[in-house]
Design an enzyme around this catalytic site. Structure first.
Site, PDB file in Angstrom:
ATOM      1  N   LYS A   1     -39.718 -33.808 -20.287  1.00 46.42           N
ATOM      2  CA  LYS A   1     -40.660 -34.832 -19.832  1.00 46.42           C
ATOM      3  C   LYS A   1     -39.907 -35.962 -19.125  1.00 46.42           C
ATOM      4  O   LYS A   1     -40.251 -36.370 -18.039  1.00 46.42           O
ATOM      5  CB  LYS A   1     -41.438 -35.349 -21.040  1.00 46.42           C
TER       6      LYS A   1
ATOM      7  N   GLU B   1     -29.265 -33.411 -24.495  1.00 46.06           N
ATOM      8  CA  GLU B   1     -29.079 -31.994 -24.834  1.00 46.06           C
ATOM      9  C   GLU B   1     -29.545 -31.117 -23.666  1.00 46.06           C
ATOM     10  O   GLU B   1     -28.848 -30.187 -23.232  1.00 46.06           O
ATOM     11  CB  GLU B   1     -29.878 -31.613 -26.088  1.00 46.06           C
TER      12      GLU B   1
ATOM     13  N   GLY C   1     -44.734 -35.282 -25.738  1.00 48.32           N
ATOM     14  CA  GLY C   1     -43.859 -34.104 -25.771  1.00 48.32           C
ATOM     15  C   GLY C   1     -44.363 -33.020 -26.712  1.00 48.32           C
ATOM     16  O   GLY C   1     -44.433 -31.845 -26.356  1.00 48.32           O
ATOM     17  N   ARG C   2     -44.741 -33.403 -27.941  1.00 48.82           N
ATOM     18  CA  ARG C   2     -45.151 -32.394 -28.934  1.00 48.82           C
ATOM     19  C   ARG C   2     -46.576 -31.891 -28.707  1.00 48.82           C
ATOM     20  O   ARG C   2     -47.074 -31.078 -29.470  1.00 48.82           O
ATOM     21  CB  ARG C   2     -44.981 -32.959 -30.341  1.00 48.82           C
TER      22      ARG C   2
ATOM     23  N   GLU D   1     -43.159 -35.934 -36.597  1.00 50.15           N
ATOM     24  CA  GLU D   1     -42.870 -36.912 -35.541  1.00 50.15           C
ATOM     25  C   GLU D   1     -44.099 -37.780 -35.281  1.00 50.15           C
ATOM     26  O   GLU D   1     -43.980 -38.929 -34.865  1.00 50.15           O
ATOM     27  CB  GLU D   1     -42.433 -36.189 -34.246  1.00 50.15           C
TER      28      GLU D   1
ATOM     29  N   HIS E   1     -39.689 -13.678 -50.933  1.00 49.17           N
ATOM     30  CA  HIS E   1     -38.418 -13.227 -51.495  1.00 49.17           C
ATOM     31  C   HIS E   1     -37.346 -14.291 -51.353  1.00 49.17           C
ATOM     32  O   HIS E   1     -36.151 -14.000 -51.440  1.00 49.17           O
ATOM     33  CB  HIS E   1     -38.004 -11.917 -50.826  1.00 49.17           C
TER      34      HIS E   1
ATOM     35  N   LYS F   1     -30.067 -41.550 -31.279  1.00 49.14           N
ATOM     36  CA  LYS F   1     -29.657 -41.272 -29.889  1.00 49.14           C
ATOM     37  C   LYS F   1     -28.687 -42.348 -29.415  1.00 49.14           C
ATOM     38  O   LYS F   1     -27.665 -42.054 -28.784  1.00 49.14           O
ATOM     39  CB  LYS F   1     -30.882 -41.279 -28.963  1.00 49.14           C
TER      40      LYS F   1
HETATM   41  O1  F6P Z   1     -37.073 -36.144 -30.186  1.00 46.92           O
HETATM   42  C1  F6P Z   1     -37.661 -37.061 -29.356  1.00 46.92           C
HETATM   43  C2  F6P Z   1     -38.326 -36.445 -28.169  1.00 46.92           C
HETATM   44  O2  F6P Z   1     -38.691 -37.472 -27.331  1.00 46.92           O
HETATM   45  C3  F6P Z   1     -39.532 -35.569 -28.514  1.00 46.92           C
HETATM   46  O3  F6P Z   1     -40.661 -36.317 -28.764  1.00 46.92           O
HETATM   47  C4  F6P Z   1     -39.608 -34.720 -27.309  1.00 46.92           C
HETATM   48  O4  F6P Z   1     -40.451 -33.618 -27.505  1.00 46.92           O
HETATM   49  C5  F6P Z   1     -38.167 -34.372 -27.106  1.00 46.92           C
HETATM   50  O5  F6P Z   1     -37.459 -35.563 -27.451  1.00 46.92           O
HETATM   51  C6  F6P Z   1     -37.776 -33.916 -25.741  1.00 46.92           C
HETATM   52  O6  F6P Z   1     -38.007 -34.886 -24.775  1.00 46.92           O
HETATM   53  P1  F6P Z   1     -37.993 -34.527 -23.239  1.00 46.92           P
HETATM   54  O7  F6P Z   1     -39.096 -33.581 -22.969  1.00 46.92           O
HETATM   55  O8  F6P Z   1     -38.186 -35.841 -22.517  1.00 46.92           O
HETATM   56  O9  F6P Z   1     -36.656 -33.907 -22.903  1.00 46.92           O
END
Ligand code: F6P
Length: 530
Positions: A191, A197, A249-250, A335, A366, A495
């Protein structure tokens, strides 16, 4: 709402001694403590809720103004107050395009135009030489599509999909190994297009593609709200699928973030998925709270976590293809509702969201069910199961799966008394002290609550229903708790500290200002990192 919570706490003290099983003396209980929409049935009768308690929980729905807040969300009002945003993932499945106004502009033409571009792109990829798609994203930009792609594998007729999320180089190395760069499409799903990452993995994938004869200029796509950053990365606008800041995002699998799913199952299948979500939206908006699956799931959740004090909730899909659902719901719930302050900044008055976890049945049986049945903590369970599977030739497997699912909820509720355990051990030949001792180990307290969601089969429409059902559940819980379910400030501090620690781990900066433990760990890692 303090008085309502107090009254519920008193109610729990009063009824907690009675067994759930005794409630079934009422022959109508199963039917009366269930809700249905279309072919989907939610059975919450294996809980300690009764009519009086349900009325008290219903009063929370009224007092919190769930109906008004629901209308505000669907209309595009800026209900995500701490980020000044609307919350409109529902617009992504508003396939009929009824106008939704955000800040004086109808957002639907843009949503439908992007959907049309996604369909064209997905068809183009499905009809090309591309054999593999790698979605690089994390959190909501990974969990939704990864979960849905696996859930709908019987409907796959497109390229294989892979998901890379962890910044641990092992993840991308293991994923790219064995892939042919010339026939791979890389989708960078972020987003913000700043998540460290994802951007680190995206750069690694780009270098891999360059080094192995692929063309990042044509074989990369981006899913993001940040046009400028996708352009800086070198992804042509025709391969960028944008969305707006009102898609959290979620909650984003319904739009461009779902592109890998659309490529896997085709635009028609994806449409069916959206239609399932839309059907649940309509049910959520129209049904009275007692008949409303999302509201009832929320009230059961609040009863268990906030009133009874059960700190966790297990999600147990008896559906191997939903094995990623617990992880997906973990982000959705934790979240969204893992907060300590209410909308106005004042502290929450009851505990916020529970710990959500789980695994696919029967595997969990199990592994951790021992604790569910005989541990000292009560963990409310949520079972999901389809009436039929997708493998008619293996129908006997499915029958066994269903029998296990129903057996578990029955066992959790029924338990086994000391008298029953004694009889069992006596029949096995035990006597005297040994009989008594052995019997005690075989006692199940029972009276452990669960709900079960059943549906005909896990097809795209049903998966859409299930996800939207849980989204709205989280919304209702958040409204009743008085919190903003749509921000995630709690992820920021980690972060920031990771950014400040990076030069320390790279040996470019010392540990001045760090606590003793962190300094010791840095020292150890630097000495052993070679
Ligand atoms: O973990 C925080 C967060 O902002 C989530 O809410 C989101 O889904 C994820 O990081 C990834 O964010 P992005 O889509 O901006 O890379």
């Amino acid at each position: 709402m303090t008085s309502q919570w107090d009254a519920l706490a008193k109610r729990f003290s009063k009824i907690k001694g009675r067994t759930i099983l005794s409630l079934f003396e009422d022959a109508g209980r199963a039917q009366n403590f269930s809700a249905q929409t279309g072919d989907m049935l939610l059975d919450y009768s294996k809980t300690n809720l009764d009519a009086e308690t349900l009325d008290m929980l219903g009063a929370l729905v009224e007092a919190a103004g769930v109906a008004e807040k629901r209308a505000a969300m669907f209309s595009g009002a800026p209900i995500n107050d701490t980020e000044g945003r609307a919350v409109l993932h529902t617009a992504l499945r508003n396939l009929d395009g009824a106008p939704i106004d955000v800040g004086g502009r109808d957002v639907m033409p843009g949503v439908l135009a992007t959907l049309a571009r996604m369909r064209d792109f997905a068809d183009k990829i499905r009809n090309s030489e591309i054999t593999d798609v790698v979605n690089i994203g994390i959190g909501g930009s990974d969990l939704g599509p990864a979960m849905a792609v696996e859930a709908l594998s019987p409907y796959h007729d497109g390229p294989r999909c892979h998901f890379v999320s962890n910044v641990d180089g092992a993840h991308i190395a293991d994923t790219l190994r064995g892939l042919e760069a010339k026939s791979t499409l890389v989708i960078v799903a972020s987003k913000t297009f700043t998540t460290i990452e994802t951007m680190t993995n995206a750069r690694t994938a780009r270098a891999w593609m360059q080094d192995h004869g692929g063309d990042p200029g044509t074989q990369f796509a981006a899913l993001s709200t940040a046009d400028d950053l996708t352009a800086d990365f070198g992804i042509p606008p025709a391969q960028v699928f944008g969305f707006e800041d009102w898609v959290g995002g979620r909650y984003s699998v319904w739009g461009p973030i779902g592109l890998s799913l659309m490529i896997a199952i085709g635009p028609k299948g994806f449409d069916a998925f959206l239609r399932g979500g839309q059907a649940m939206d309509r049910h959520f908006q129209a049904a009275d709270w007692r008949d409303n699956l999302s509201v009832m799931l929320a009230l059961v959740g609040l009863w268990h976590a906030q009133v009874c004090g059960y700190a966790s909730r297990a999600v147990l899909p008896y559906d191997q293809r939903l094995s990623k659902l617990p992880d997906y719901l973990q982000q959705l719930e934790m979240e969204s509702n893992g907060k300590s302050v209410q909308m106005g900044g004042e502290p929450v008055t009851v505990d916020s969201g529970p710990v959500v976890w789980g695994a696919a049945g029967t595997n969990g049986q199990h592994a951790f069910y021992q604790l569910l049945h005989q541990g000292t903590r009560v963990v409310p369970c949520e079972f999901l199961v389809a009436a039929e599977g997708h493998e008619p030739e293996l129908a006997h497997h499915h029958k066994l799966l269903v029998a296990n699912c129903l057996a578990q909820s029955e066992a959790l509720m029924r338990g086994r008394s000391l008298t029953e355990a004694r009889a069992k051990m006596q029949a096995a030949g035990f006597k005297g002290d040994a009989l008594e001792r052995q019997a005690r180990h075989r006692v199940f307290a029972g009276n452990r609550p669960s709900v079960t969601l059943v549906y005909p089969r896990l097809d795209p429409f049903t998966l859409g229903q299930i996800i939207a059902l849980y989204e709205h559940r989280v919304f209702v819980e958040g409204v009743i708790l008085g919190i903003n379910s749509f921000d995630q400030w709690g992820v920021e501090l980690g972060k920031e500290l990771a950014t400040s620690l990076q030069p320390v781990i790279e040996g470019r900066k010392d540990t001045a200002g760090k606590d003793g433990s962190t300094a010791q760990l840095v020292d150890y890692i630097l000495r052993h990192a070679g």
